[in-house]
Design a protein around this motif. Structure first.
Motif, PDB file in Angstrom:
ATOM      1  N   VAL A   1      47.694  41.297   3.965  1.00  0.00           N
ATOM      2  CA  VAL A   1      46.769  40.996   2.627  1.00  0.00           C
ATOM      3  C   VAL A   1      45.432  40.239   3.227  1.00  0.00           C
TER       4      VAL A   1
ATOM      5  N   ASP B   1      40.304  51.094  -4.045  1.00  0.00           N
ATOM      6  CA  ASP B   1      41.476  50.351  -4.231  1.00  0.00           C
ATOM      7  C   ASP B   1      42.271  50.502  -3.108  1.00  0.00           C
TER       8      ASP B   1
ATOM      9  N   PRO C   1      41.909  39.374   3.507  1.00  0.00           N
ATOM     10  CA  PRO C   1      41.131  39.253   2.522  1.00  0.00           C
ATOM     11  C   PRO C   1      39.643  40.461   2.892  1.00  0.00           C
TER      12      PRO C   1
ATOM     13  N   ALA D   1      47.660  47.082   1.321  1.00  0.00           N
ATOM     14  CA  ALA D   1      48.228  45.801   1.355  1.00  0.00           C
ATOM     15  C   ALA D   1      49.488  45.693   0.418  1.00  0.00           C
TER      16      ALA D   1
ATOM     17  N   HIS E   1      42.253  49.348   5.811  1.00  0.00           N
ATOM     18  CA  HIS E   1      43.178  48.976   7.088  1.00  0.00           C
ATOM     19  C   HIS E   1      43.006  50.041   8.196  1.00  0.00           C
TER      20      HIS E   1
ATOM     21  N   GLY F   1      42.428  49.513  -0.038  1.00  0.00           N
ATOM     22  CA  GLY F   1      42.772  48.438   0.732  1.00  0.00           C
ATOM     23  C   GLY F   1      43.841  47.858  -0.064  1.00  0.00           C
ATOM     24  N   ARG F   2      43.809  47.490  -1.288  1.00  0.00           N
ATOM     25  CA  ARG F   2      44.693  46.918  -2.240  1.00  0.00           C
ATOM     26  C   ARG F   2      46.050  47.524  -2.010  1.00  0.00           C
TER      27      ARG F   2
ATOM     28  N   ALA G   1      34.522  45.930   1.027  1.00  0.00           N
ATOM     29  CA  ALA G   1      35.888  45.804   1.456  1.00  0.00           C
ATOM     30  C   ALA G   1      36.059  46.990   2.550  1.00  0.00           C
TER      31      ALA G   1
ATOM     32  N   HIS H   1      40.283  43.323   3.132  1.00  0.00           N
ATOM     33  CA  HIS H   1      40.640  44.945   2.673  1.00  0.00           C
ATOM     34  C   HIS H   1      40.927  44.632   1.464  1.00  0.00           C
ATOM     35  N   LEU H   2      40.581  43.453   0.750  1.00  0.00           N
ATOM     36  CA  LEU H   2      41.220  43.363  -0.823  1.00  0.00           C
ATOM     37  C   LEU H   2      39.977  43.631  -1.736  1.00  0.00           C
ATOM     38  N   SER H   3      38.791  43.126  -1.575  1.00  0.00           N
ATOM     39  CA  SER H   3      37.782  43.196  -2.522  1.00  0.00           C
ATOM     40  C   SER H   3      36.476  43.042  -1.834  1.00  0.00           C
TER      41      SER H   3
ATOM     42  N   THR I   1      35.817  39.106  -1.369  1.00  0.00           N
ATOM     43  CA  THR I   1      36.448  38.699  -0.229  1.00  0.00           C
ATOM     44  C   THR I   1      36.155  38.807   1.046  1.00  0.00           C
TER      45      THR I   1
END
Lengths: 427, 284
Positions: free
Chosen positions: B195, B183, B197, B189, B216, B185-186, B213, B199-201, B204
């Motif tokens: 945000v 997590d 995408p 973010a 960053h 990236g989340r 993912a 990096h998020l999941s 995405t």
């Protein structure tokens, strides 16, 4: 080889303003505060990149991850990464004990310089999981079979999800420190009015010290705070008289939020050295740490007050140094509660206490109250447990230095567990 | 040049969505627009959250990389605008340079200005620099330059060659190990507003051609600089090249070596040894 001893010099100190719990430092950890405080000291005395003999500090409320709090803070500071460090913990005596430890190593010639300090936060508190839940999780992680895991999990109850917060209570008596102090206050007949007067004096003295710039080279602003958040320069005996007692019970209860120290966040640090080291680095010597003493009382079974240990430690220290209680220019008695200071002073004046409890032929006698906590103390500044010793040592050393050579000051700090740490400084 | 001042930080989530919807059919030269905000004071709680995620202590000064997250929404606004020639989704951060002219105190009012420049030719597309200048009381205190690569894009006629390499000498094996969680990236973010995408999941990220993912780059850089807490010059230039992406989760190592009053550093995969980041920090 038994080296000759020498007195350690106090070169100066630094602290961050103390913040009220969940106030300005709500996001700061002990390590954040201690590192910032060390860096303030480094900046003040040009210690950047320098290898010091040792850094000794501690925290009373400590996360498990902070086992090496002081060393980690040193690594994050601008001191040389090769500066050794260790943690100590002696409840509210931590900061002064750290200074004594550093001073003793300097006295023995084992180190030439060192920093003593402490940090505490009641905001970023180490919540622990419920103890029974902890046991369930340990059993679970040791389980080998599905049945064993299910059996372990079957022990979980809803109440176990409530975390355990650290309590300001004595483990063996279950009483809050304030409740203990209230018992002592009642025993010694310490009145509400005199407690409130002491609290007001603490606020006025601290405010006046800030106003005349006394703390300009002792305090570094942090996270938007330039003065202690608890300081109320305009408080008065009338205002404090309006508060409802929070410790003790019924008619005779005298201890309020106004004459008790609030929970606070903060950190402090003191630079100690040999005279030679200070001279070689072109740094001042404010005072020397002459001698120190600890004592403990049995507050559980022997009926002595939890916070009365300094009353026992001081006469031992005086006798060893051939001094009387009146041979001091300044007294720094930590204001855990106003009643604690007053009960201690009263005990020293009491012939039967001095005879029966302290084994003295005559009472230590009264002190000149105009020499007590002249720049305020914990009631006004607040009391982030381990940071108080460093605050007091630096304050007293500077006071003595201002007063001229050969001035003497007494520090007295009471601590949880029925302990007391006291020390003599001399300019 | 047009200079446009924004009252508040634009929502990066909305901008990413708009940029995605208008990604097609872009081209032409870089806009000469400058976006600005004045009198920006970083929220202490935001700074504390950012510091916690990146590993900085709370010192009373902004973490050296923090002004990037203050200026980032303006840069995204610039890139999301239809006048920007490259499609924001899929842009890859390949280099970041920070000039921290002095420590910035918490609570200082800052003036931010961002712009794009140096549309350049790269072997696998084109790069563009998103620049930021941060001033306090009329004096510049911080500069940032982020180089983004648009794969398959074409730089205009006569564009210079991209400059995505940083210096620095040989480095030992890294002594510092980080387990970068899934997590990461989340979490970054949440404190940076980036945000993107990728990096998020995993899902995405796959949409943009990544197998999982990825972390960053600015988080990796921030965390590397945080690891040098207390050992950095007061005024510094940090120059970092982002090489192979860090797929989440991963274990990476940080190697550091003192150099010219500062540091050389490299972040590598703990298992394969692939280089994720290479950088230099020098006194300014």
């Amino acid at each position: 080889m038994a080296p000759q001893t020498r007195q350690a010099a106090i070169v100066g100190g630094n602290r961050i303003p103390f913040a009220r719990s969940n106030g300005a430092y709500a996001s700061a950890s002990n390590q954040d505060m201690l590192t910032a405080t060390l860096d303030g000291l480094v900046a003040r005395f040009g210690l950047q990149g320098q290898l010091l003999g040792e850094v000794v500090a501690g925290a009373v409320l400590k996360h498990a991850r902070d086992f090496n709090l002081t060393r980690e803070s040193v690594l994050g500071s601008r001191l040389a990464a090769t500066t050794p460090a260790y943690d100590v913990q002696q409840a509210c005596g931590t900061g002064l004990e750290a200074a004594i430890l550093v001073a003793n190593k300097i006295a023995l010639g084992q180190i030439e310089s060192g920093i003593a300090g402490g940090a505490d936060t009641t905001s970023d508190a180490p919540l622990a999981i419920h103890d029974e839940m902890r046991r369930v999780l340990i059993t679970l992680s040791n389980a080998r079979t599905v049945q064993q895991r299910l059996k372990a999990l079957a022990g979980v109850r809803p109440g176990m999800f409530v975390p355990e917060a650290p309590r300001n209570a004595e483990p063996r008596t279950g009483l809050a420190m304030g409740d203990h102090a209230a018992i002592t206050a009642k025993e010694w007949g310490i009145g509400r009015h005199e407690q409130d007067e002491l609290a007001v004096a603490s606020h006025r003295n601290l405010a006046a010290a800030y106003d005349r710039g006394f703390f300009d080279d002792l305090v570094t602003p942090y996270l938007g705070l330039a003065r202690d958040q608890n300081l109320r320069p305009d408080t008065s005996v009338e205002k404090l008289a309006a508060l409802t007692p929070v410790f003790g019970k019924g008619e005779g209860a005298t201890m309020t939020a106004g004459n008790s120290t609030p929970l606070t966040d903060g950190a402090s640090a003191v630079l100690l050295a040999s005279d030679e080291w200070a001279a070689a680095h072109d740094l001042p010597v404010l005072a020397h740490l002459v001698d120190a003493q600890t004592a403990a009382v049995d507050h559980v079974h022997a009926g002595e007050g939890l916070l009365m240990a300094p009353a026992h430690a001081v006469p031992v220290l005086l006798a060893r140094n051939g001094l009387t209680l009146q041979d001091f220019d300044f007294y720094e008695i930590h204001e855990a509660f106003a009643s604690t200071v007053l009960a201690t002073l009263k005990a020293w004046e009491d012939p039967s206490f001095c005879r029966e409890k302290l084994g003295l032929d005559a009472p230590l006698g009264p002190i000149d109250r105009s020499k007590l906590n002249v720049n305020g103390s914990s009631l006004a500044a607040g009391h982030p447990f381990a940071a108080t010793g460093g605050r007091i040592v630096a304050t007293l050393a500077k006071l003595l230095h201002e007063a001229g050579r050969g001035r003497r000051g007494l520090i007295s700090i009471c601590a949880a567990g029925g302990q007391g740490v006291v020390a003599i400084l001399e300019s | 040049m047009t200079r446009r001042e924004l009252e508040e930080a634009p929502s990066t989530a909305a901008l990413f969505a708009r940029a995605a919807a208008t990604a097609r059919g872009r081209g032409g030269a870089l806009p000469d627009t400058r976006l600005a905000r004045t009198g920006v004071v970083a929220d202490p709680a935001d700074v504390a959250a950012y510091a916690r995620v990146c590993g900085f202590g709370l010192t009373g000064a902004l973490p050296v990389t923090h002004p990037h997250v203050l200026t980032f929404p303006l840069q995204v606004a610039l890139m999301a605008d239809r006048a920007f020639p490259l499609a924001l989704p899929g842009l890859v951060h390949v280099r970041n340079r920070i000039d921290a002219l002095r420590p910035i105190g918490l609570g200082e009012a800052l003036d931010l200005e961002v712009w794009a420049e140096r549309f350049a030719r790269h072997r696998s597309g084109a790069t563009v620099d998103l620049c930021a200048s941060v001033s306090a009381a009329g004096v510049e205190v911080w500069r940032g330059r982020s180089t983004y690569l648009a794969r398959g894009a074409t730089a205009p006629e006569g564009a210079p060659d991209a400059d995505v390499e940083v210096g620095g000498g040989a480095l030992p094996d890294g002594a510092v190990h980080w387990r970068v969680p899934a997590d990461a990236g989340r979490r970054y973010a949440g404190v940076s507003g980036d945000v993107n995408p990728i990096h998020l999941s995993g899902l995405t990220a796959k949409a943009f051609g990544f197998k999982r993912a990825i972390a960053h780059g600015m988080w990796l850089e921030a965390r590397a600089l945080a690891a040098l807490e207390g050992r950095l010059p007061e005024a510094l230039t940090a120059d970092v090249a982002f090489r192979k992406p860090v797929f989440l989760p991963s274990t990476v190592t940080l190697a550091t070596a003192p150099a010219d009053g500062g540091w050389d550093l490299a972040l590598r995969n703990a298992v394969a040894g692939t280089e994720h980041l290479r950088g230099t920090v020098r006194p300014l």
